[in-house]
Write a protein that holds these residues in place. Sequence first.
Motif, mmCIF file in Angstrom:
data_model
loop_
_atom_site.group_PDB
_atom_site.id
_atom_site.type_symbol
_atom_site.label_atom_id
_atom_site.label_comp_id
_atom_site.label_asym_id
_atom_site.label_seq_id
_atom_site.Cartn_x
_atom_site.Cartn_y
_atom_site.Cartn_z
ATOM 1 N N ASN A 291 13.486 23.774 -2.798
ATOM 2 C CA ASN A 291 13.851 24.997 -2.086
ATOM 3 C C ASN A 291 12.620 25.678 -1.507
ATOM 4 O OD1 ASN A 291 16.697 25.285 -2.110
ATOM 5 N ND2 ASN A 291 16.628 25.760 -4.294
ATOM 6 N N ARG A 321 23.379 20.361 -6.445
ATOM 7 C CA ARG A 321 24.017 21.647 -6.666
ATOM 8 C C ARG A 321 23.107 22.807 -6.278
ATOM 9 N NH1 ARG A 321 26.619 24.873 -10.455
ATOM 10 N NH2 ARG A 321 24.891 25.075 -11.905
ATOM 11 N N ARG A 322 21.815 22.649 -6.528
ATOM 12 C CA ARG A 322 20.931 23.805 -6.444
ATOM 13 C C ARG A 322 20.015 23.837 -5.225
ATOM 14 N NH1 ARG A 322 21.289 26.594 -11.164
ATOM 15 N NH2 ARG A 322 22.118 25.425 -12.943
ATOM 16 N N GLU B 241 12.741 28.876 0.791
ATOM 17 C CA GLU B 241 14.057 29.389 0.380
ATOM 18 C C GLU B 241 14.033 29.838 -1.082
ATOM 19 O OE1 GLU B 241 16.620 30.219 2.018
ATOM 20 O OE2 GLU B 241 15.759 29.603 3.933
ATOM 21 N N ILE B 242 13.199 30.820 -1.331
ATOM 22 C CA ILE B 242 13.017 31.281 -2.707
ATOM 23 C C ILE B 242 14.278 31.955 -3.241
ATOM 24 C CG2 ILE B 242 12.109 33.556 -2.121
ATOM 25 C CD1 ILE B 242 10.118 33.250 -4.400
ATOM 26 N N HIS B 244 17.080 30.920 -3.433
ATOM 27 C CA HIS B 244 17.957 30.006 -4.165
ATOM 28 C C HIS B 244 17.224 29.214 -5.235
ATOM 29 C CE1 HIS B 244 21.319 31.155 -1.679
ATOM 30 N NE2 HIS B 244 20.426 31.240 -0.705
ATOM 31 N N VAL B 245 16.081 29.728 -5.616
ATOM 32 C CA VAL B 245 15.415 29.197 -6.810
ATOM 33 C C VAL B 245 16.221 29.667 -8.017
ATOM 34 C CG1 VAL B 245 13.380 29.512 -8.277
ATOM 35 C CG2 VAL B 245 13.113 29.021 -5.835
ATOM 36 N N THR B 246 16.460 28.758 -8.935
ATOM 37 C CA THR B 246 17.244 29.086 -10.125
ATOM 38 C C THR B 246 16.430 29.936 -11.083
ATOM 39 O OG1 THR B 246 18.399 26.983 -9.947
ATOM 40 C CG2 THR B 246 18.529 28.142 -12.060
ATOM 41 N N VAL B 247 17.006 31.058 -11.473
ATOM 42 C CA VAL B 247 16.335 31.910 -12.443
ATOM 43 C C VAL B 247 17.046 31.835 -13.796
ATOM 44 C CG1 VAL B 247 15.661 34.258 -12.987
ATOM 45 C CG2 VAL B 247 15.515 33.440 -10.645
ATOM 46 N N TYR B 248 18.359 31.904 -13.761
ATOM 47 C CA TYR B 248 19.147 31.771 -14.989
ATOM 48 C C TYR B 248 20.156 30.641 -14.771
ATOM 49 C CZ TYR B 248 17.120 36.354 -15.862
ATOM 50 O OH TYR B 248 16.235 37.393 -16.030
ATOM 51 N N PRO B 249 19.882 29.462 -15.318
ATOM 52 C CA PRO B 249 20.672 28.267 -14.960
ATOM 53 C C PRO B 249 22.184 28.447 -15.098
ATOM 54 C CG PRO B 249 18.758 27.636 -16.239
ATOM 55 C CD PRO B 249 18.775 29.137 -16.235
ATOM 56 N N ASP B 250 22.604 29.255 -16.046
ATOM 57 C CA ASP B 250 24.048 29.436 -16.215
ATOM 58 C C ASP B 250 24.480 30.835 -15.802
ATOM 59 O OD1 ASP B 250 24.365 26.817 -17.371
ATOM 60 O OD2 ASP B 250 23.338 27.644 -19.122
ATOM 61 N N ALA B 258 25.704 27.360 -6.276
ATOM 62 C CA ALA B 258 25.002 27.157 -7.550
ATOM 63 C C ALA B 258 25.137 28.402 -8.422
ATOM 64 C CB ALA B 258 23.543 26.841 -7.285
ATOM 65 N N ASN B 259 24.542 28.335 -9.607
ATOM 66 C CA ASN B 259 24.554 29.492 -10.497
ATOM 67 C C ASN B 259 23.138 29.989 -10.759
ATOM 68 O OD1 ASN B 259 27.128 27.910 -11.309
ATOM 69 N ND2 ASN B 259 27.394 29.966 -12.176
ATOM 70 N N ILE B 284 10.029 35.855 -12.642
ATOM 71 C CA ILE B 284 10.239 34.482 -13.101
ATOM 72 C C ILE B 284 10.112 33.513 -11.937
ATOM 73 C CG2 ILE B 284 11.968 32.898 -14.021
ATOM 74 C CD1 ILE B 284 12.996 35.288 -15.712
ATOM 75 N N ALA B 288 7.019 30.606 -10.953
ATOM 76 C CA ALA B 288 7.198 29.205 -10.602
ATOM 77 C C ALA B 288 6.388 28.878 -9.351
ATOM 78 C CB ALA B 288 8.680 28.907 -10.368
#
Lengths: 369, 369
Positions: A291, A321-322, B241-242, B244-250, B258-259, B284, B288
């Motif tokens: 990303n 997915r991500r 595209e920050i 959509h960087v995952t911060v809390y996977p769920d 995505a989540n 967070i 990264a």
Amino acid sequence: MNASRSPVRQSSVRAHNLALVLQTVANSADRPSRAAISASTGLTRATVSALVDDLIAGHLLTELDPAPRTGAGRPAAGLALTPDGPGGLGLEINVDYLAACVVDLTGAVRHRFVTRADQRLLPPAAALAELGALAAQAQAAAGADGIELAGAALAVPGLVAADGLVRVAPNLGWSDVDVPALLNLGLPLTVDNEANLAALGELRTDGGPPTFLYVSGEIGIGAGIVLDGELYRGGRGWSGEIGHVTVYPDGRPCRCGANGCLEQYAGQEAVAADPDLAAAALGIALSAVVNLLDLGVIVLGGGYAPEFDRLRDGIDAELSRRVLTAGLAPVTLRAATLGADAAMRGAADVVISGVRDDPASWLARPQAV
Amino acid sequence: MNASRSPVRQSSVRAHNLALVLQTVANSADRPSRAAISASTGLTRATVSALVDDLIAGHLLTELDPAPRTGAGRPAAGLALTPDGPGGLGLEINVDYLAACVVDLTGAVRHRFVTRADQRLLPPAAALAELGALAAQAQAAAGADGIELAGAALAVPGLVAADGLVRVAPNLGWSDVDVPALLNLGLPLTVDNEANLAALGELRTDGGPPTFLYVSGEIGIGAGIVLDGELYRGGRGWSGEIGHVTVYPDGRPCRCGANGCLEQYAGQEAVAADPDLAAAALGIALSAVVNLLDLGVIVLGGGYAPEFDRLRDGIDAELSRRVLTAGLAPVTLRAATLGADAAMRGAADVVISGVRDDPASWLARPQAV
DNA sequence: TGGGATTTGTTTATTGGTTGAATTATTTGG
DNA sequence: CCAAATAATTCAACCAATAAACAAATCCCA
């Protein structure tokens, strides 16, 4: 155009064009003729002839008898890199082994030496003395082949500053080790991170894509970022610390002091214990990388290469997915091709790349004897 | 040396040195003399004189009467960029406004036009027609000042392909809009992502650091990555595209499917609802980025700039905990200085940078009239 | 078998652009 | 008012690429 800060004189033109010709030969699958080089570079045949003469005189190129034949006309003389010109000395120090290799200008590994021993038991100076001995063996072998070493490069599993100072190498137990001061080989020495050099090693193989991420899973996890064919080292040379990207913000404590670092879920032990968990964690972290950097290819190396089949699907699932642009263009996941030698090979490649990128400096070097 | 793929001829030498001289003047705080340029570039005074003559004849430089005086000797003639040479047209289209500006070669904003209107209600062609009208106003104003526009650049909040095709602009409701086909200004047109251009705008101000991350918090969150003074656009132009960087996977579901994407915790609404949560999530994700790219400076722009004081501590806390090298070198967090105009300014800067980086092409342009 | 066609590689005069040294220009200071 | 100092220009020399002519070596076809 991106004008750099330095002026250009006529001699720079020659230097540039020498490099252009040499690289054209290097990147050519067959043995190009002077005329073919002229056609593919846009330089005149006359100019190419003059440049090739210099490169042959400097033992960087050789003329091969007959190139593969085609139609009519005077037969071409094939050109190729000389195997007995300059070479590179690649070195690696890691937790349980020392390694050295000699690579010639064509990229072939001519000699390879490995010593297995736990380096964590030794103080840095002793470990580097061992490495120096191994390097001396390699230097002798290179000399016997008529290869003149253009320099050496050392791969270290840790953070390296621009001047070769190893700031931290946690798995070796090193901190602030001044490698160039302790390891004098009588050659220019470059020190760099193991994952960075392994990435460069991968780059050189099979003419891979010029933009990719190389991920090396050992005890720690490092990554080399190659953008447009060049390694991106970061502002201070400490890029690629993917092992400490946060995956689960409130997750397992890491030895770095934070919680939920990738290393805790996809380090060597974690992969062995639970490959699915490791794959998911890797997928999350790699999605962040894609990303941010829009990389189309990810290469899994080091300890991940043998586990590739077990990890692939789990990683792919998270990526699709991500990654925001997953629907627009795919992200290709593949295993490294160079295995455990990647970093050492990459180190040697750095040296010969130096010659290939700037043959003029090599030709103008202060000659021994 | 990084030899590029193209040959160098003598005229390239001249082109390079023209750029070198022009940039030396541009980056100079005072008004350098020919002799000063000669000293700082390494070119001969004779060469500098010849190059400067060309640049003056081409209306890129002017001679200013007396530069600040010093000791004895013949007084120097000060050189500076001309305000009435080529200029850049900066354009921006966003959710609730259209904007255009004219920037001259010195970097000064000469004209500025803004229209507030909700662009989501219009089909792309209509929105671009509106923008075209605004651009025409700006072009007329530039012409009245004697400024010849060298080109235009448009900032769009979305993913843009290399040819100017807007693949997706979610907040505008656009997909696959061929901007160059719909917006014909009679000028070369560049289309790029809003955060990318805003990052370039920041780069140009106050001679900021050449390596940093610009984060723009609007409805979506985008980032521009500047490495060594150059914008890194990624393999396909979709870097940064920050959001959509995952911060809390769920965590919370995101509109991307995505989540736990950053956008769900640090988007405009989230910042308003809970600044602390936003700061932690940003911290967070930014950790990264720093772990991966080793950036020393992060600039918060767009909607984050006014909230900077509220966010700073929360972000810093995560950075110092999660960035591996935080102990070795600090990460500096600061607010953007350009405000809402950043992207439009950056767009105009792209155009004038084109001239400053390659004045030879500009001087050799097919002259109108 | 031999002469054109064809392609490779080299030679030579020309051109573009930088260099270095000498020259001219313009000020300060004694 | 002249010497010292600094800025800018002029001019011959040099370096490297170019274009075009030329030499070399092969194929192909009559």
